[in-house]
Scaffold this motif. Structure first.
Motif, PDB file in Angstrom:
ATOM      1  N   PRO A 330       0.831  -1.215   0.000  1.00  0.00           N
ATOM      2  CA  PRO A 330       0.000   0.000   0.000  1.00  0.00           C
ATOM      3  C   PRO A 330       0.864   1.263   0.000  1.00  0.00           C
ATOM      4  O   PRO A 330       1.953   1.280   0.594  1.00  0.00           O
ATOM      5  CB  PRO A 330      -0.803  -0.124   1.288  1.00  0.00           C
ATOM      6  CG  PRO A 330      -0.833  -1.586   1.584  1.00  0.00           C
ATOM      7  CD  PRO A 330       0.468  -2.127   1.075  1.00  0.00           C
ATOM      8  N   SER A 331       0.378   2.301  -0.647  1.00  0.00           N
ATOM      9  CA  SER A 331       1.190   3.503  -0.879  1.00  0.00           C
ATOM     10  C   SER A 331       1.725   4.116   0.401  1.00  0.00           C
ATOM     11  O   SER A 331       2.923   4.421   0.513  1.00  0.00           O
ATOM     12  CB  SER A 331       0.359   4.550  -1.644  1.00  0.00           C
ATOM     13  OG  SER A 331      -0.031   4.028  -2.883  1.00  0.00           O
ATOM     14  N   ASN A 332       0.862   4.277   1.406  1.00  0.00           N
ATOM     15  CA  ASN A 332       1.300   4.913   2.643  1.00  0.00           C
ATOM     16  C   ASN A 332       2.409   4.101   3.322  1.00  0.00           C
ATOM     17  O   ASN A 332       3.385   4.657   3.826  1.00  0.00           O
ATOM     18  CB  ASN A 332       0.125   5.082   3.606  1.00  0.00           C
ATOM     19  CG  ASN A 332      -0.876   6.108   3.102  1.00  0.00           C
ATOM     20  OD1 ASN A 332      -0.502   6.986   2.310  1.00  0.00           O
ATOM     21  ND2 ASN A 332      -2.120   6.008   3.546  1.00  0.00           N
ATOM     22  N   LEU A 333       2.226   2.771   3.336  1.00  0.00           N
ATOM     23  CA  LEU A 333       3.241   1.903   3.950  1.00  0.00           C
ATOM     24  C   LEU A 333       4.533   1.927   3.131  1.00  0.00           C
ATOM     25  O   LEU A 333       5.629   1.935   3.689  1.00  0.00           O
ATOM     26  CB  LEU A 333       2.698   0.469   4.057  1.00  0.00           C
ATOM     27  CG  LEU A 333       3.638  -0.570   4.675  1.00  0.00           C
ATOM     28  CD1 LEU A 333       4.056  -0.166   6.095  1.00  0.00           C
ATOM     29  CD2 LEU A 333       2.975  -1.948   4.700  1.00  0.00           C
ATOM     30  N   LEU A 334       4.388   1.997   1.799  1.00  0.00           N
ATOM     31  CA  LEU A 334       5.569   2.028   0.934  1.00  0.00           C
ATOM     32  C   LEU A 334       6.391   3.291   1.184  1.00  0.00           C
ATOM     33  O   LEU A 334       7.625   3.246   1.243  1.00  0.00           O
ATOM     34  CB  LEU A 334       5.135   1.957  -0.530  1.00  0.00           C
ATOM     35  CG  LEU A 334       6.261   1.971  -1.573  1.00  0.00           C
ATOM     36  CD1 LEU A 334       7.197   0.785  -1.384  1.00  0.00           C
ATOM     37  CD2 LEU A 334       5.677   1.982  -2.981  1.00  0.00           C
ATOM     38  N   TYR A 335       5.705   4.452   1.352  1.00  0.00           N
ATOM     39  CA  TYR A 335       6.413   5.697   1.637  1.00  0.00           C
ATOM     40  C   TYR A 335       7.150   5.608   2.962  1.00  0.00           C
ATOM     41  O   TYR A 335       8.285   6.085   3.104  1.00  0.00           O
ATOM     42  CB  TYR A 335       5.423   6.870   1.665  1.00  0.00           C
ATOM     43  CG  TYR A 335       4.760   7.136   0.338  1.00  0.00           C
ATOM     44  CD1 TYR A 335       5.438   6.906  -0.862  1.00  0.00           C
ATOM     45  CD2 TYR A 335       3.449   7.629   0.271  1.00  0.00           C
ATOM     46  CE1 TYR A 335       4.817   7.137  -2.082  1.00  0.00           C
ATOM     47  CE2 TYR A 335       2.825   7.869  -0.947  1.00  0.00           C
ATOM     48  CZ  TYR A 335       3.515   7.613  -2.113  1.00  0.00           C
ATOM     49  OH  TYR A 335       2.917   7.837  -3.327  1.00  0.00           O
ATOM     50  N   SER A 336       6.504   4.974   3.954  1.00  0.00           N
ATOM     51  CA  SER A 336       7.128   4.833   5.271  1.00  0.00           C
ATOM     52  C   SER A 336       8.372   3.950   5.202  1.00  0.00           C
ATOM     53  O   SER A 336       9.418   4.277   5.785  1.00  0.00           O
ATOM     54  CB  SER A 336       6.121   4.244   6.260  1.00  0.00           C
ATOM     55  OG  SER A 336       6.722   4.013   7.515  1.00  0.00           O
ATOM     56  N   ILE A 337       8.269   2.835   4.465  1.00  0.00           N
ATOM     57  CA  ILE A 337       9.419   1.926   4.329  1.00  0.00           C
ATOM     58  C   ILE A 337      10.544   2.605   3.557  1.00  0.00           C
ATOM     59  O   ILE A 337      11.720   2.525   3.921  1.00  0.00           O
ATOM     60  CB  ILE A 337       8.987   0.615   3.629  1.00  0.00           C
ATOM     61  CG1 ILE A 337       8.030  -0.182   4.520  1.00  0.00           C
ATOM     62  CG2 ILE A 337      10.207  -0.236   3.265  1.00  0.00           C
ATOM     63  CD1 ILE A 337       7.432  -1.405   3.852  1.00  0.00           C
ATOM     64  N   ALA A 338      10.166   3.331   2.488  1.00  0.00           N
ATOM     65  CA  ALA A 338      11.188   4.010   1.678  1.00  0.00           C
ATOM     66  C   ALA A 338      11.918   5.077   2.489  1.00  0.00           C
ATOM     67  O   ALA A 338      13.138   5.232   2.381  1.00  0.00           O
ATOM     68  CB  ALA A 338      10.534   4.631   0.450  1.00  0.00           C
ATOM     69  N   ALA A 339      11.153   5.790   3.342  1.00  0.00           N
ATOM     70  CA  ALA A 339      11.765   6.831   4.178  1.00  0.00           C
ATOM     71  C   ALA A 339      12.725   6.220   5.198  1.00  0.00           C
ATOM     72  O   ALA A 339      13.811   6.763   5.456  1.00  0.00           O
ATOM     73  CB  ALA A 339      10.676   7.635   4.885  1.00  0.00           C
TER      74      ALA A 339
END
Length: 504
Positions: A330-339
């Motif tokens: 999911p996009s929100n989780l992906l942004y968190s992991i990428a950060a």
């Protein structure tokens, strides 16, 4: 030159065996001369000289393996009482003098030596061409205590000890039946370790009992120090990651399996009993499953099934998805992991390997250190190292969570030997995920499932009763039906006497 040096001890052993393979002499001094040479430089071997009637005699035993008070009270004290010369016969001494419950005769010096090493006491009397062997075993032994590797909230608190006779008595207390048979053997040319094969006559397949005996008889080794030696020497596929023989410290677990037609192996000097044949599903079952209400048991079993998948697949799935398939997150989780991974210098596979190896090292350190220190090291070490690694930018916070969940999941597997197999298989799956993504994980799982389908435990398919499918036996695999519906024994271990006698 080297070969000659290696052959020398073997020649000495053969000479020693030939010297002992003779009859017990009626001459006391001749017997003692040979035995003193045999036990030369053995300071724990005690020889007590005395007179029985008018005949010189000698008692021989190993200090520390016998009960000294029993020898003093039931043997020495009575032998020194007034005995007429015509009464000095093996029959009279056995029936009227020695008051120990078990007395046998030995006519070979080789048998005498084995009996001494087994902890028995030997009586030689001049003019008697046989030795009298009586059981006065004792010494320091560990008392019965709660099993340390198989704790339970509900159930018996007694566990096996290193004394094989104590262990058989614990099983006899559970199964008070003459159908419980015990076959005793000695394994190991130097240790002569006592090994007992236990089974229920009429419930265990006779072909299975004969196969177990055959495999144990074929063992050629100098010493057996633990049941793990036997396990590795008799299992069908020693090179497999998966254990094919169950081990347990609990007498109630052994009794339950004997009543289902399985065979148990007890080894002197270890509190672990072997149970065979076994299936994959047995390693996911705890003894407590049968003491709680069936609703609770079903919930706990499914919890274990879920967490065994987490223990096996979670790190590999994280590596595959974060590296090759980010669109699945999911996009929100992906942004968190990428950060969180922005400052990490390693790819996900290397990051996971660092954390997994560190976690396994901490777990091993926690086991090897003394208990109070070990628990603190394993828990605090994981917290401190994990936090420090995240702050230093070596690993990401999601990876610490993944590894922690994986470690917790592996602790839910009731059997240690299966838990460590799952832990080992996690690493090749991580490697396949790092190389091929989800496709690699699928390949790894196909290989594992194919291997499991090929495995046998003393002729029983490892995945039975699921593969091959036996529908009536599934009542104790994924679920545990109520006891009033458990009216038949497993088909893979008992085909002729499948009906439980308690059923109506």
């Amino acid at each position: 030159m080297k070969n000659k040096e290696q052959d020398a001890p073997q020649k000495d052993n053969k000479k020693s065996e030939e010297k002992l393979n003779i009859d017990v002499s009626s001459n006391l001094h001749e017997n003692m001369r040979i035995l003193k040479e045999t036990f030369d430089k053995c300071s724990d071997v005690v020889i007590r000289s005395l007179k029985v009637g008018e005949n010189p005699a000698s008692l021989m035993y190993i200090d520390g393996l016998v009960d000294n008070s029993s020898i003093q009270l039931h043997a020495i004290h009575r032998l020194l009482s007034k005995i007429e010369p015509q009464q000095v016969t093996p029959e009279y001494l056995e029936e009227q003098v020695i008051s120990i419950n078990k007395v046998v005769e030995a006519t070979k010096l080789d048998d005498v030596t084995k009996q001494i090493l087994a902890g028995n006491t030997i009586l030689f009397v001049d003019s008697m061409a046989k030795a009298m062997v009586f059981n006065a075993r004792g010494g320091e032994t560990r008392s019965v205590s709660e099993p340390e590797t198989e704790t339970a909230v509900r159930g018996p608190r007694e566990g096996f000890t290193e004394n094989i006779r104590v262990n058989t008595s614990l099983i006899r207390n559970k199964i008070k039946s003459s159908r419980l048979k015990i076959i005793s053997k000695e394994v190991g040319t130097e240790t002569n370790t006592n090994v007992d094969i236990l089974y229920m006559d009429g419930l265990a397949e006779q072909s299975l009992v004969e196969e177990v005996e055959k495999r144990i008889d074929q063992i050629q080794i100098d010493g057996i120090l633990e049941s793990g030696y036997i396990e590795e020497l008799i299992e069908d596929s020693p090179s497999s990651f998966f254990p094919q023989i169950q081990n347990t410290e609990r007498p109630d677990t052994v009794a339950a399996n004997l009543l289902e037609g399985r065979v148990a192996i007890l080894v002197s000097g270890t509190p672990f009993c072997l149970i065979l044949p076994t299936t994959f599903w047995q390693f996911l079952q705890a003894s407590e499953d049968y003491y709680n209400r069936f609703h609770i048991s079903i919930f706990l079993r499914w919890l274990r099934f879920i967490f065994i998948l987490i223990a096996l697949l979670l790190p590999a799935l994280y590596i595959a998805v974060s590296t090759y398939h980010p669109e699945m997150i999911p996009s929100n989780l992906l942004y968190s992991i990428a950060a969180s991974r922005e400052s990490i210098p390693f790819p996900a596979f290397v990051e996971a390997m660092i954390m997994e190896v560190a976690f396994e090292a901490l777990r091993e350190a926690g086991i090897r250190l003394p208990k109070p220190v070990g628990q603190a090291v394993s828990i605090l070490g994981a917290l401190v190292i994990g936090q420090a690694a995240v702050q230093a930018g070596i690993v990401s916070a999601p990876m610490v969570i993944i590894v922690s969940l994986t470690g917790i999941a592996s602790f839910t597997i009731p059997r240690f030997n299966m838990a460590i197999s799952i832990r080992l298989l996690r690493f090749p799956l991580m490697l396949l995920a790092g190389m091929f993504g989800l496709f690699g994980i699928v390949l790894g799982l196909l290989f594992i499932i194919t291997h499991l389908c090929k495995l046998r435990s003393f002729g029983v398919p490892y995945l039975s009763p699921l593969a091959p499918l036996t529908v009536k036996d599934l009542k104790d695999v994924f679920i545990r039906v109520p006891w009033w519906k458990m009216n038949s024994r497993p088909n893979q271990t008992n085909k002729e006497n499948a009906q439980r006698e308690s059923s109506s």
